[in-house]
Enzyme design. Structure first.
Site, PDB file in Angstrom:
ATOM      1  N   THR A  15       0.832  -1.210   0.000  1.00 27.00           N
ATOM      2  CA  THR A  15       0.000   0.000   0.000  1.00 27.00           C
ATOM      3  C   THR A  15       0.865   1.258   0.000  1.00 27.00           C
ATOM      4  OG1 THR A  15      -1.643  -1.236   1.254  1.00 27.00           O
ATOM      5  CG2 THR A  15      -1.872   1.157   1.254  1.00 27.00           C
ATOM      6  N   VAL A  16       1.812   1.335   0.926  1.00 21.54           N
ATOM      7  CA  VAL A  16       2.618   2.553   1.058  1.00 21.54           C
ATOM      8  C   VAL A  16       3.724   2.601   0.001  1.00 21.54           C
ATOM      9  CG1 VAL A  16       4.092   3.891   2.608  1.00 21.54           C
ATOM     10  CG2 VAL A  16       2.116   2.665   3.530  1.00 21.54           C
ATOM     11  N   GLU A 131       8.892   9.883   9.588  1.00 23.58           N
ATOM     12  CA  GLU A 131       7.671  10.703   9.692  1.00 23.58           C
ATOM     13  C   GLU A 131       6.400   9.877   9.492  1.00 23.58           C
ATOM     14  OE1 GLU A 131       7.433  14.358  10.287  1.00 23.58           O
ATOM     15  OE2 GLU A 131       5.543  13.374  10.757  1.00 23.58           O
ATOM     16  N   GLY A 136       0.318   8.527   9.703  1.00 25.47           N
ATOM     17  CA  GLY A 136       0.380   8.530   8.237  1.00 25.47           C
ATOM     18  C   GLY A 136       0.757   9.855   7.611  1.00 25.47           C
ATOM     19  N   GLY A 189     -12.947  -1.803   4.285  1.00 24.74           N
ATOM     20  CA  GLY A 189     -11.490  -1.842   4.176  1.00 24.74           C
ATOM     21  C   GLY A 189     -10.769  -0.973   5.200  1.00 24.74           C
ATOM     22  N   ASP A 203      -1.464  -1.094  18.013  1.00 25.17           N
ATOM     23  CA  ASP A 203      -0.985  -0.112  17.028  1.00 25.17           C
ATOM     24  C   ASP A 203      -0.869   1.277  17.685  1.00 25.17           C
ATOM     25  OD1 ASP A 203      -0.835   0.751  13.970  1.00 25.17           O
ATOM     26  OD2 ASP A 203      -2.264   2.095  14.933  1.00 25.17           O
ATOM     27  N   LYS A 207       2.558   3.804  18.556  1.00 29.31           N
ATOM     28  CA  LYS A 207       2.638   5.228  18.185  1.00 29.31           C
ATOM     29  C   LYS A 207       2.795   6.099  19.430  1.00 29.31           C
ATOM     30  CE  LYS A 207      -0.102   4.378  14.042  1.00 29.31           C
ATOM     31  NZ  LYS A 207      -1.492   4.247  13.538  1.00 29.31           N
TER      32      LYS A 207
END
Ligand SMILES: NC(=O)c1ccc[n+]([C@@H]2O[C@H](COP(=O)([O-])OP(=O)(O)OC[C@H]3O[C@@H](n4cnc5c(N)ncnc54)[C@H](OP(=O)(O)O)[C@@H]3O)[C@@H](O)[C@H]2O)c1
Length: 430
Positions: A15-16, A131, A136, A189, A203, A207
């Protein structure tokens, strides 16, 4: 670095990674102007080199041999978007040993094994930029680390997981149960088939560790962060919160108090007038309180290929510029050794909804359980009567350990039929 061109080796093209390749291609001229050189993607490591990824690169650029990229003397910068701990960690250590600058989006790796990587980057005098690892597309790491370097940050409160924010928004706005909202998130999704990392707060905890480390210049790892997910948040909690002028959010909170750090992730009620309350669906936002700057909020898309790619490419431009002048960005700033508070020692405000026996003296009995544990009550009111009698409490700021002891006693008290709901209350209205 060959004359006027920086050569990038990509690890991963999902994806990224694919969005990063497309962005480098689409904005190539702007990027060259800002970086002071052209950025060329030399090779890309993936698991399946035959897959069509819709990226502007020939098939020959893809390999399954990631080590050949980090060892390639022609490559200047390694961009890691594989995710997970291994093989990402070994590959990045090897890339640093080979003199390459690093750009990574990997929160899990940095929040658990970051020290080894940052030490290696500092020893080699090379960039390790990240970053994209938190929120994101929202610029956060560089503002916290560099733009606010002159201030002292007291508190960072973030909505840093889009999946859980989407689920809580649907529960709040549609009145859905957790399960219904999660199913819809999966259909659209926004949530993985296995949603554990999101809904259990892993997650967000990674962070939170990264944000706390940067905000307070002291190493905080994911395991230091107290973590509670949203699986136990009920429709009743959400309805109660709304009735009282609050919204329930999964918050990542990093605070510095008396030189000690508190880092935690849990659901909490925040006032509807707080800026974080308006952060809906999969958006992310981080609210920062600095001693001189006051209150800041960073808001935007916390995930998704294109937004996250902008953060990755911003770091690639920085790494390219630094290499062209033989410099580097600010290295690791975790130089202080600050104690991390246990959750029991943190202080907060709490909301409790108790089903109680409707007879004289009940309120006094219950108030006694709060009182002898040192938890003082800010507001209390009764709703319903008879079998439906409910007492609702908002406490003053109290120690978590004392609140937990109070809860234990309330659960055992003959005056209490059930502790229907307990939620932390955060975020004074600014
Ligand atoms: N997705 C987001 O919105 C987002 C936002 C912020 C940060 N991030 C972070 O960005 C990173 C990448 O996320 P993503 O969503 O892009 O993941 P993804 O879609 O699953 O892509 C992972 C890529 O890594 C490749 N890969 C996996 N194992 C490999 C190995 N051993 N050797 C070589 N290549 C390997 C895969 O190859 P194949 O394609 O051949 O399977 C795939 O191209 C993660 O650290 C994530 O936490 C993601």
């Amino acid at each position: 670095m060959s004359e006027g061109t920086i050569r990038i080796g990509m690890l991963g093209c999902g994806t990224v990674g694919a969005a990063t390749l497309r962005l480098l291609h689409e904005h190539a001229d702007d990027i060259a102007m800002r970086a002071g050189c052209r950025a060329e993607v030399a090779r890309v490591a993936v698991r399946d080199p035959g897959k069509d990824r819709g990226v502007p690169l020939p098939r020959e650029a893809f390999t399954t041999d990631a080590a050949s990229i980090v060892d390639d003397p022609e490559i200047d910068v390694v961009c890691e978007v594989i995710g997970g701990i291994e093989p990402a960690k070994e590959l990045l250590l090897r890339a640093l040993a080979n003199g390459k600058s690093i750009v990574t989006a990997n929160k899990e790796l940095l929040a658990t094994e970051g020290k080894e990587l940052f030490d290696a980057a500092d020893a080699a005098g090379l960039d390790l930029l990240f970053e994209a690892s938190v929120a994101g597309g929202v610029p956060l790491i560089r503002p916290l680390k560099e733009s606010l370097a002159g201030d002292r940050i007291d508190r960072v409160i973030g909505i840093v997981n889009g999946t859980t924010n989407y689920v809580l928004t649907r529960m709040s706005e549609q009145g859905w149960s957790f399960e219904e909202a999660l199913r819809e998130a999966q259909r659209l999704g926004f949530a993985e088939a296995d949603p554990t990392a999101d809904v259990e707060g892993f997650d967000a905890a990674a962070k939170c560790a990264i944000l706390a480390s940067i905000a307070f210049n002291s190493r905080v790892v994911a395991g230091d962060v107290y973590r509670e997910g949203i699986t136990r948040v009920t429709a009743l909690d959400i309805a109660d919160a709304r009735r009282m002028g609050y919204v329930v959010k999964l918050l990542a909170i990093a605070e510095l108090e008396d030189e000690e750090i508190s880092a935690r992730v849990h659901p909490a009620m925040i006032p509807q007038a707080h800026p974080l309350a308006a952060v809906r669906d999969a958006s992310n936002a981080v609210f920062v309180e600095g001693q001189k700057v006051g209150q800041l909020m960073f808001y935007g898309p916390g995930a998704g290929g294109d937004p996250t790619a902008t953060a990755v490419v911003g770091d690639l431009v920085t790494a390219a510029r630094n290499r062209s002048i033989g410099g580097r960005s600010m290295g690791c700033t975790c130089v202080l050794d600050r104690r991390i508070r246990s959750m029991d020692d943190t202080r907060g405000q709490y909301y409790l909804n108790l089903h109680v026996a409707d007879r004289p003296g009940v309120l006094a009995e219950i108030a006694g359980d709060f009182g002898h544990n040192g938890v003082s009550i800010e507001r209390v009111w009764q709703e319903g009567s008879g079998d439906e009698a409910t007492l609702v409490f908002i406490t003053h700021r109290a120690q978590e350990g004392a609140l937990q002891k109070t809860l234990q006693e309330l659960r055992e008290s003959p005056a209490v039929r059930a502790v229907a709901s307990v939620l932390r209350v955060e975020g004074e209205e600014p």
